[in-house]
Design a protein around this motif. Structure first.
Motif, PDB file in Angstrom:
ATOM      1  N   MET B  94       0.833  -1.207   0.000  1.00 47.73           N
ATOM      2  CA  MET B  94       0.000   0.000   0.000  1.00 47.73           C
ATOM      3  C   MET B  94       0.865   1.253   0.000  1.00 47.73           C
ATOM      4  O   MET B  94       0.589   2.221  -0.707  1.00 47.73           O
ATOM      5  CB  MET B  94      -0.946  -0.013   1.199  1.00 47.73           C
ATOM      6  CG  MET B  94      -2.067  -1.034   1.024  1.00 47.73           C
ATOM      7  SD  MET B  94      -3.328  -0.920   2.292  1.00 47.73           S
ATOM      8  CE  MET B  94      -2.510  -1.649   3.683  1.00 47.73           C
ATOM      9  N   THR B  97       2.408   1.677  -3.580  1.00 49.62           N
ATOM     10  CA  THR B  97       1.428   2.123  -4.567  1.00 49.62           C
ATOM     11  C   THR B  97       1.045   3.580  -4.347  1.00 49.62           C
ATOM     12  O   THR B  97       0.931   4.357  -5.291  1.00 49.62           O
ATOM     13  CB  THR B  97       0.155   1.259  -4.506  1.00 49.62           C
ATOM     14  OG1 THR B  97       0.552  -0.093  -4.606  1.00 49.62           O
ATOM     15  CG2 THR B  97      -0.778   1.566  -5.660  1.00 49.62           C
ATOM     16  N   SER B  98       0.900   3.936  -3.074  1.00 48.12           N
ATOM     17  CA  SER B  98       0.542   5.313  -2.760  1.00 48.12           C
ATOM     18  C   SER B  98       1.627   6.278  -3.243  1.00 48.12           C
ATOM     19  O   SER B  98       1.330   7.310  -3.847  1.00 48.12           O
ATOM     20  CB  SER B  98       0.316   5.428  -1.250  1.00 48.12           C
ATOM     21  OG  SER B  98       0.400   6.761  -0.841  1.00 48.12           O
ATOM     22  N   ASP B  99       2.885   5.930  -3.028  1.00 47.08           N
ATOM     23  CA  ASP B  99       3.979   6.790  -3.486  1.00 47.08           C
ATOM     24  C   ASP B  99       4.054   6.841  -5.019  1.00 47.08           C
ATOM     25  O   ASP B  99       4.357   7.879  -5.591  1.00 47.08           O
ATOM     26  CB  ASP B  99       5.318   6.294  -2.935  1.00 47.08           C
ATOM     27  CG  ASP B  99       5.519   6.699  -1.484  1.00 47.08           C
ATOM     28  OD1 ASP B  99       4.686   7.470  -0.968  1.00 47.08           O
ATOM     29  OD2 ASP B  99       6.500   6.248  -0.869  1.00 47.08           O
ATOM     30  N   GLN B 101       1.474   6.372  -7.040  1.00 46.25           N
ATOM     31  CA  GLN B 101       0.276   7.074  -7.470  1.00 46.25           C
ATOM     32  C   GLN B 101       0.423   8.595  -7.318  1.00 46.25           C
ATOM     33  O   GLN B 101       0.018   9.352  -8.177  1.00 46.25           O
ATOM     34  CB  GLN B 101      -0.881   6.590  -6.585  1.00 46.25           C
ATOM     35  CG  GLN B 101      -2.220   6.546  -7.236  1.00 46.25           C
ATOM     36  CD  GLN B 101      -3.283   6.090  -6.227  1.00 46.25           C
ATOM     37  OE1 GLN B 101      -2.983   5.501  -5.186  1.00 46.25           O
ATOM     38  NE2 GLN B 101      -4.535   6.362  -6.542  1.00 46.25           N
ATOM     39  N   LYS B 102       1.041   9.009  -6.208  1.00 48.15           N
ATOM     40  CA  LYS B 102       1.134  10.439  -5.934  1.00 48.15           C
ATOM     41  C   LYS B 102       2.325  11.100  -6.612  1.00 48.15           C
ATOM     42  O   LYS B 102       2.537  12.300  -6.465  1.00 48.15           O
ATOM     43  CB  LYS B 102       1.226  10.671  -4.425  1.00 48.15           C
ATOM     44  CG  LYS B 102      -0.088  10.400  -3.728  1.00 48.15           C
ATOM     45  CD  LYS B 102      -0.013  10.750  -2.268  1.00 48.15           C
ATOM     46  CE  LYS B 102      -1.320  10.447  -1.564  1.00 48.15           C
ATOM     47  NZ  LYS B 102      -1.109   9.995  -0.201  1.00 48.15           N
ATOM     48  N   THR B 182      -3.920   1.428  -7.823  1.00 48.71           N
ATOM     49  CA  THR B 182      -4.488   2.225  -6.730  1.00 48.71           C
ATOM     50  C   THR B 182      -4.342   1.514  -5.390  1.00 48.71           C
ATOM     51  O   THR B 182      -4.279   0.285  -5.328  1.00 48.71           O
ATOM     52  CB  THR B 182      -5.995   2.508  -6.937  1.00 48.71           C
ATOM     53  OG1 THR B 182      -6.694   1.258  -6.865  1.00 48.71           O
ATOM     54  CG2 THR B 182      -6.268   3.160  -8.277  1.00 48.71           C
ATOM     55  N   VAL B 183      -4.268   2.307  -4.336  1.00 51.12           N
ATOM     56  CA  VAL B 183      -4.140   1.770  -2.989  1.00 51.12           C
ATOM     57  C   VAL B 183      -5.329   0.871  -2.650  1.00 51.12           C
ATOM     58  O   VAL B 183      -5.190  -0.173  -2.031  1.00 51.12           O
ATOM     59  CB  VAL B 183      -4.031   2.922  -1.966  1.00 51.12           C
ATOM     60  CG1 VAL B 183      -3.974   2.381  -0.549  1.00 51.12           C
ATOM     61  CG2 VAL B 183      -2.790   3.756  -2.244  1.00 51.12           C
TER      62      VAL B 183
END
Lengths: 332, 280
Positions: B94, B97-99, B101-102, B182-183
């Motif tokens: 998670m 993926t968050s890093d 994605q952002k 995506t997270v």
């Protein structure tokens, strides 16, 4: 300074599966100048920037940044440039100051330098009051400014900006433009992508128009506007009664003159500023009273329509104002 | 001359000393831990949630689950700790993926640092994250009667086994995290995998009473070997029954073996998926 170009794209190609996101793009950006990569969404602008900044590996072709090859010398490239991505890529959980500390540590910059540079950049970007707040509490414009501060921490001679003002309100946008102009006066080379014709027109020395992965035109904003059509001198009279006299005067200087009675305007096709000053001189001695006299060039919007057959921005009202012209005017 | 230099201060470049893999990773760990400090609720998954699990199982189901030769709370603690460790792969996935994605990973990639530091930093901080969970679990356990009964060396060995297993599964997390966009997708996928993996095992209930086919699956489940290893090393329960599958007869060795097998399978997959994601 040096004659070597700051940034070069050499026959860059990028495929994603069957899609040719970037299809044989070449350009040169002289040191200290501003290149605007102009194109609609999905034109391949971001992919171009990602390749030049070593984030994405080209399918073929190459590029040079500060003289370093993007494929052979990625680390030298990374040391020579700053990047402000499309979405402001700041760490939301960290404070503004911590964001700079993080990036400073990853560049291996001396702590003292980072602390000083942070104060200087925050003062410049009007973030000092928010330096110790988490970035998630920042407004869109503040995030962009923080992102820019992060990109400028190591004082890169070359800065890439991917749609730097997308999603900003007009105030923040013009504020950011001022900052970018300042950077240019300090000698920074800028490569910026934009969908806004106005932005490219305002900032760029040289514009490369990209559509569907290909370069469809390149030149200075003026050169591109000239391609879309001739400039014209527009005279607005104080009294409608003078319209015919004014038209006769202008016919002596221009092959094509139009009279618009409702708006008391006379438009004459012109070669450029020289024609405008001549016509202005004529009116000076004629005794005809003028409200306004100016040179109108086709806007970049017209250029884009002319080149691609479609508009750059798909705003619903964009079609209605297709003949809008910018006026570089001299009030009379 | 002075005037020119003042005007150009911001393009006078500071000295850049690109950090080593170790220093870059340490910086990224610092950043990830700062996230945890800012948002302690990130730790809920390995603290409050795990404590809740301990209490639920110990007091709600505990009475109904009979464990021969041990009390249920002692039996339960190693199982919960293994579960906490297994979930570190979801945490790493998670976070990554968050890093991605952002755009944070892009930001890191635009800097002159070894690119692997993004993964190394993420792995280390996830292990720290899970270790905090194991620590909380241990303290909760001590409060409700769990003890390490076999001496310091065996006690530490069990914790090292947990860390090794967690490290191995982190590669699974990196693989999944690099593949998904995506997270929410990562969370959905990882929890779907993790729940059966940690429940169809000897973690919460003995395997002897399961139907034969399920018992076989449970006893060959790598999670069971590790749980059994911890129980034996901490002295929290009897050795596996004589009719249990082979892995449970040699739990320490098998846990180590599984860890290396996971690393051998998932590390190459993870690195190539991350590279592929990083090329576009």
């Amino acid at each position: 300074m040096t004659a070597a170009p700051a940034v070069e794209a050499v026959e860059l190609v990028k495929h994603f599966g069957d899609t040719r996101a970037v299809d044989d793009v070449s350009f040169v950006v002289p040191a200290g100048s501003v290149l605007g990569l102009l194109g609609p969404n999905g034109a391949g602008k971001t992919t171009l920037v990602r390749m030049l900044t070593t984030l994405s590996v080209p399918t073929s072709g190459t590029g040079r940044v500060a003289g370093f090859d993007i494929i052979e010398q990625p680390n030298e490239v990374r040391r020579s440039m700053g990047l402000t991505g499309q979405a402001a890529t700041v760490d939301e959980i960290l404070t503004g100051r911590e964001n700079l500390k993080l990036i400073g540590a990853l560049y291996g910059l001396p702590r003292k330098y980072v602390a000083e540079a942070t104060e200087r950049l925050f003062a410049r970007f009007d973030l000092t009051h928010a330096a110790d707040r988490m970035a998630k509490t920042y407004s869109g414009g503040m995030r962009r400014r923080l992102d820019l501060a992060v990109s400028l921490l190591a004082a890169p001679p070359i800065l890439f900006l991917d749609e730097p003002t997308t999603g900003l309100d007009p105030m923040s946008r013009s504020g950011l433009w001022d900052v970018l102009r300042e950077l240019v006066t300090e000698g920074t080379t800028l490569v910026l992508t934009t969908q806004y014709l106005e932005e490219a027109d305002n900032l760029a020395d040289e514009i490369v128009v990209v559509d569907k992965g290909k370069v469809i035109a390149a030149g200075t904003p003026t050169q591109l506007k000239d391609r879309a059509g001739k400039a014209s001198v527009v005279v607005t009279l104080t009294n409608a009664a003078d319209l015919d006299a004014a038209a006769d005067l202008m016919r002596a200087h221009s092959p094509e003159v139009h009279v618009e009675r409702g708006s008391r305007r006379v438009t004459a096709q012109a070669g450029g500023l020289g024609d405008m000053t001549r016509i202005a001189a004529v009116f000076e001695t004629s005794g005809i009273e003028l409200d306004d006299l100016g040179l109108a060039r086709p806007s970049l919007d017209d250029v884009f329509l002319h080149l691609t057959g479609h508009r750059a921005e798909t705003e619903p009202d964009a079609g209605a104002s297709s003949s809008d012209a910018t006026t570089e005017g001299v009030p009379s | 001359m002075t005037a020119v230099q003042t005007a150009r201060t911001s393009v006078t470049r500071p000295p850049i000393h690109p950090p080593s893999l170790l220093r870059a990773s340490a910086t990224i760990v610092w950043r990830n831990l700062l996230h945890i400090r800012r948002m302690p609720e990130m730790l809920l998954d390995v603290t409050v949630q795990s404590v809740m699990f301990v209490l639920l199982f110990a007091y709600v189901f505990g009475g109904a689950i009979a464990v021969i030769g041990s009390n249920y709370r002692e039996f339960l603690l190693p199982g919960i700790m293994v579960q906490t460790m297994v979930f570190s792969s979801a945490i790493v996935a998670m976070g990554l993926t968050s890093d991605l994605q952002k755009g944070i990973v892009d930001r890191f990639k635009s800097l002159p640092i070894p690119r692997s530091s993004v993964l190394v930093g993420r792995s280390i901080s996830s292990l720290i994250h899970s270790s905090i969970g194991v620590l909380v679990m241990g303290l909760t356990g001590l409060l409700i009667g769990w003890r390490i009964r076999n001496g310091v060396v065996d006690g530490i060995l069990a914790f090292l086994l947990l860390l090794l297993f967690g490290f191995a599964l982190i590669w699974l997390g990196i693989w999944v995290g690099s593949l998904m966009r995506t997270v929410e997708a990562v969370q959905g996928f990882m929890f779907t995998v993790m729940f059966p993996l940690t429940f169809v095992a000897n973690t919460f209930a003995p395997t002897e009473t399961m139907t034969p086919w399920l018992r076989t699956i449970a006893e060959w489940n790598p999670v069971s070997a590790l749980t059994q290893a911890c129980r034996e090393l901490w002295g929290n329960g009897p050795p596996a029954p004589a009719d249990a599958a082979w892995p449970l007869q040699n739990p320490v060795m098998v846990s180590v073996a599984w860890s290396f097998i996971f690393i051998a399978i998932f590390a190459p997959l993870a690195v190539s998926a991350f590279r592929r994601r990083s090329r576009d």
